[in-house]
Design a protein around this motif. Structure first.
Motif, PDB file in Angstrom:
ATOM      1  N   PRO A 113       5.642   8.002  -0.408  1.00 42.86           N
ATOM      2  CA  PRO A 113       6.264   8.312  -1.700  1.00 42.86           C
ATOM      3  C   PRO A 113       6.722   9.763  -1.773  1.00 42.86           C
ATOM      4  N   MET A 124      -4.528   2.561   3.446  1.00 46.89           N
ATOM      5  CA  MET A 124      -5.514   2.433   2.379  1.00 46.89           C
ATOM      6  C   MET A 124      -6.793   1.807   2.919  1.00 46.89           C
ATOM      7  N   VAL A 180       1.473   5.197   4.471  1.00 52.20           N
ATOM      8  CA  VAL A 180       0.299   5.123   3.601  1.00 52.20           C
ATOM      9  C   VAL A 180      -0.684   4.147   4.220  1.00 52.20           C
ATOM     10  N   ARG A 189      -0.629  -1.742  -3.808  1.00 48.65           N
ATOM     11  CA  ARG A 189       0.225  -1.452  -4.955  1.00 48.65           C
ATOM     12  C   ARG A 189       0.068  -0.016  -5.448  1.00 48.65           C
ATOM     13  N   PHE A 190      -0.922   0.716  -4.927  1.00 48.56           N
ATOM     14  CA  PHE A 190      -1.034   2.147  -5.252  1.00 48.56           C
ATOM     15  C   PHE A 190      -0.074   2.994  -4.420  1.00 48.56           C
ATOM     16  N   ALA A 204      -8.477  -0.262  -1.094  1.00 55.24           N
ATOM     17  CA  ALA A 204      -7.678  -0.016  -2.301  1.00 55.24           C
ATOM     18  C   ALA A 204      -6.380  -0.809  -2.163  1.00 55.24           C
ATOM     19  N   SER A 205      -5.798  -1.161  -3.278  1.00 52.57           N
ATOM     20  CA  SER A 205      -4.633  -2.045  -3.275  1.00 52.57           C
ATOM     21  C   SER A 205      -3.377  -1.362  -2.740  1.00 52.57           C
ATOM     22  N   ASP A 223      -4.011  -8.695  -6.078  1.00 53.89           N
ATOM     23  CA  ASP A 223      -3.243  -7.597  -6.673  1.00 53.89           C
ATOM     24  C   ASP A 223      -2.031  -7.281  -5.805  1.00 53.89           C
ATOM     25  N   ASP A 228       2.743   4.414  -4.353  1.00 47.59           N
ATOM     26  CA  ASP A 228       3.724   4.693  -5.398  1.00 47.59           C
ATOM     27  C   ASP A 228       3.507   6.140  -5.833  1.00 47.59           C
ATOM     28  N   GLY A 240       3.785   7.765  -8.636  1.00 45.60           N
ATOM     29  CA  GLY A 240       2.976   7.965  -9.837  1.00 45.60           C
ATOM     30  C   GLY A 240       1.506   7.732  -9.565  1.00 45.60           C
ATOM     31  N   GLU A 241       1.184   6.634  -8.888  1.00 49.02           N
ATOM     32  CA  GLU A 241      -0.210   6.275  -8.633  1.00 49.02           C
ATOM     33  C   GLU A 241      -0.898   7.263  -7.693  1.00 49.02           C
ATOM     34  N   LEU A 242      -0.131   7.856  -6.782  1.00 54.35           N
ATOM     35  CA  LEU A 242      -0.725   8.775  -5.803  1.00 54.35           C
ATOM     36  C   LEU A 242      -0.715  10.221  -6.294  1.00 54.35           C
ATOM     37  N   GLY A 243      -0.244  10.437  -7.525  1.00 55.02           N
ATOM     38  CA  GLY A 243      -0.365  11.759  -8.115  1.00 55.02           C
ATOM     39  C   GLY A 243       0.859  12.637  -7.998  1.00 55.02           C
TER      40      GLY A 243
END
Lengths: 423, 423
Positions: free
Chosen positions: B395, B364, B362, B370-371, B367-368, B246, B373, B375-378
């Motif tokens: 982000p 992780m 960030v 690619r999170f 978890a990928s 991913d 971001d 949007g992905e982190l809320g």
């Protein structure tokens, strides 16, 4: 490589150690630093005597000489202040937010140290210990660049603090004092954008402008405080007078002292004569517009534009009568320095409008501007008062020497599970 | 006064209006902006066609041309993204902390807009609308300086957005597009330290270095992402493989894609052959150290120092076998860019050490990458990913375009009541 770059790189490496210290270890280290200051009292006071002799030889007197002066009691105060920093909550590792996303990953915001902080300041030797303690508390490395007047004092204080680092098994480069006070060396330091995470200049306008001009590293300015008190028509005159006298006369040389009084037209005839008499009794010199000149009832010089823009740092106050709240807001927007503004009012709607319309770092309703201070506002200790509207705005404590980052925990979540079908 | 200074001052003045808008008014404005983009679809697409013609004439092809291209569907996506920003929570006015001090004053921390944000970016015209929407949501004025390739598209998009401002009775200078793309004009803009509160450069390394080099205003860099995956000895190999594929193969051209795989020696013989086959099947080219070369089971070039420091932004991956967690941490500290790091592990203590030892924006666990971001982190939407460890790290959403200040409410409290005894 320049010496200063090497010194900064050593600090950065050492800061990896301070960043990972536990709260208990940091607090023990800070207490050991306070002990070391006490143990070295004689040598620190001897070093200070050398600075004072040199200052007197240069003709320095008065408030400047006083700021430079240490004695047993002041040094005890410095050590005690370091112990107080040990007792503050540790900002590092604090989880400020935690959320589970729809896909099951947990997203936390966690405070981490900034890294390496360059503190650039002038004659007060206490800043050497205060700034070092707060930077270490927040897990940072610190590079201190004080003024030439305090070089011997700063060197002796830093030597004590660095010994405490070594005795705790830590690299003393985490606390680094610059003794080469050549301006070019400071410029070289301020260009180290891959090493220094933040520069905090604290001192006169000239120093701050010099740092801002030459820095390639982020700078948070501790700039001038042109603080205002607006006395609204609905204000309790006795309350407004308390705020005025505390703000102007309790310690006029500090950045949270009042510099300008704005009075609503409808209360001017009642308020200004009392204010004039009380200010005169405390030796405050007035610079007033035409409308207030006639009401103050005491001698006052006419105010010009420069007076309204001035940070007097002295027993001088600019005064103006305004037509209404909007004119007060316009005046503050035009002349203010984004530091601290106060409204005295009995009207909640006017208080809300004043707070909403002004973006100064600290806005007070019916409280003295002199509370614009890290200790008074609950930060415990302060490394400066930021007038930069970024990162930290207003009094800065240990937390302002950290930044939030993201920590994510999952169980193998990915964004494109379809990609993996074949494996 | 230069034209650019005048333009910036107009934006600053207009930002006093956007700073005071209610949440409802801002959200209505953002919806009107989205409507205006839809209403102007024809003229925006015509302008984009002119940009595309010029780009083709200059020989631009491939991914660069694709980034520049708008069509009906993409423009709809841009308008929808602006509507999504309208639905996000309003950071302005949020009270983040509230405390009553022993003397009775209430101290609140309240978010206010930064002021004027200069967004400097390259070829994607969607950034014009995205950045404007987020800046307005957070009550700021915004000065947009896009790339020359997208000038006609950006001008048409900005015209639609500015019309929405005017129709809402607001000064359109709150959203200001720079059409003079001379480099000296950008330098002049970056020197306006009394007007611009923050510059955000977003684009290639050259642009970011140029901005950092010339700025006298605060800069938050959106710099490269050399993101790592460390596969610990205790990792579930299937989980680690999911994160690897991913992270590397789902979209290799983005900053949160993986660039380097670090594998613990004890799991290398099991993991690397599977990883090698799966990566090869997806066309990923490998640069490997000696230990991994022999285990990958596929063709791979030997890796050198440059490979470990590279942001490939392509189907290329550097690989290294490490002795243990400490060596993985040392590698990331040496070669990383403070963007995003991932550990695949079954061991909570190792996860904690990895998170604690690294200060990347960030981190992780299982978890990928690619999170990494907004949007992905809320955060809802993102204006960039900060690799500057100040103000905002990782982000950045609307909240990162505000700062906390102090609001204090009292009933006449002062610091030195004794001073007032006589009055």
């Amino acid at each position: 490589m320049t010496d200063i770059k090497q010194q900064a790189m050593q600090c950065r490496d050492a800061a990896q150690a301070t960043a990972q210290l536990s709260t208990g270890d940091k607090d023990a280290l800070l207490r050991a630093m306070a002990d070391a200051l006490e143990a070295d009292a004689d040598s620190i006071l001897q070093a200070n005597a050398r600075d004072l002799d040199a200052a007197r030889a240069k003709g320095i007197t008065g408030a400047l000489l006083d700021r430079l002066t240490l004695d047993g009691k002041r040094l005890q105060g410095i050590a005690d202040a370091v112990r107080e920093v040990a007792q503050l909550p540790d900002p590092v590792g604090q989880v400020t937010r935690s959320e589970v996303r729809p896909n099951g990953i947990r997203v936390e915001r966690v405070r981490v140290p900034l890294g390496v902080i360059a503190m650039i300041y002038e004659a007060r030797p206490n800043v050497t210990a205060d700034a070092a303690a707060l930077c270490i508390k927040a897990g940072n490395g610190v590079i201190l660049r004080g003024g030439s007047e305090a070089l011997h004092s700063n060197t002796a204080i830093a030597a004590a603090l660095r010994r405490a680092l070594r005795e705790a098994g830590l690299p003393d480069a985490a606390l680094s004092l610059i003794t080469d006070l050549d301006r070019q060396t400071m410029i070289d330091l301020l260009q180290l954008s891959d090493i220094i995470d933040l520069a905090i200049p604290r001192g006169g306008e000239g120093l701050i402008r010099f740092v801002a001009e030459h820095a390639r590293v982020p700078v948070i300015k501790h700039y001038k405080g042109v603080c205002h008190l607006f006395v609204d028509a609905s204000a309790d005159p006795a309350l407004a007078l308390r705020l005025l006298l505390d703000g102007k006369a309790s310690r006029p040389g500090v950045c949270n002292a009042l510099e300008t009084l704005l009075v609503h037209r409808d209360i001017a005839a009642e308020f200004l004569p009392r204010a004039g008499a009380a200010l005169k009794a405390r030796g405050v010199e007035l610079r007033a517009d035409a409308a207030s000149l006639s009401l103050l009832g005491v001698d006052a010089r006419p105010a010009d534009d420069d007076d309204y823009a001035a940070e007097f740092l002295d027993l001088i106050l600019a005064v103006r009568v305004v037509d209404d709240l909007d004119q007060a807001i316009d005046h503050i927007r035009r002349y203010g320095s984004d530091h601290t503004e106060v409204i005295a009012t009995g009207d909640d709607a006017n208080a809300a409008r004043f707070v909403h319309a002004l973006r100064s770092a600290v806005v007070m309703v019916n409280a003295s501007s002199r509370f614009s201070d890290g200790g008074e506002l609950g930060l415990g200790a302060e490394i400066g008062i930021s007038t930069t509207r970024l990162h930290s705005y207003g009094p800065m404590g240990a937390e302002s020497l950290t930044v939030e980052r993201f920590v994510v925990r999952g169980e193998g979540q990915v964004r494109h599970p379809d990609l993996l079908a074949a494996d």
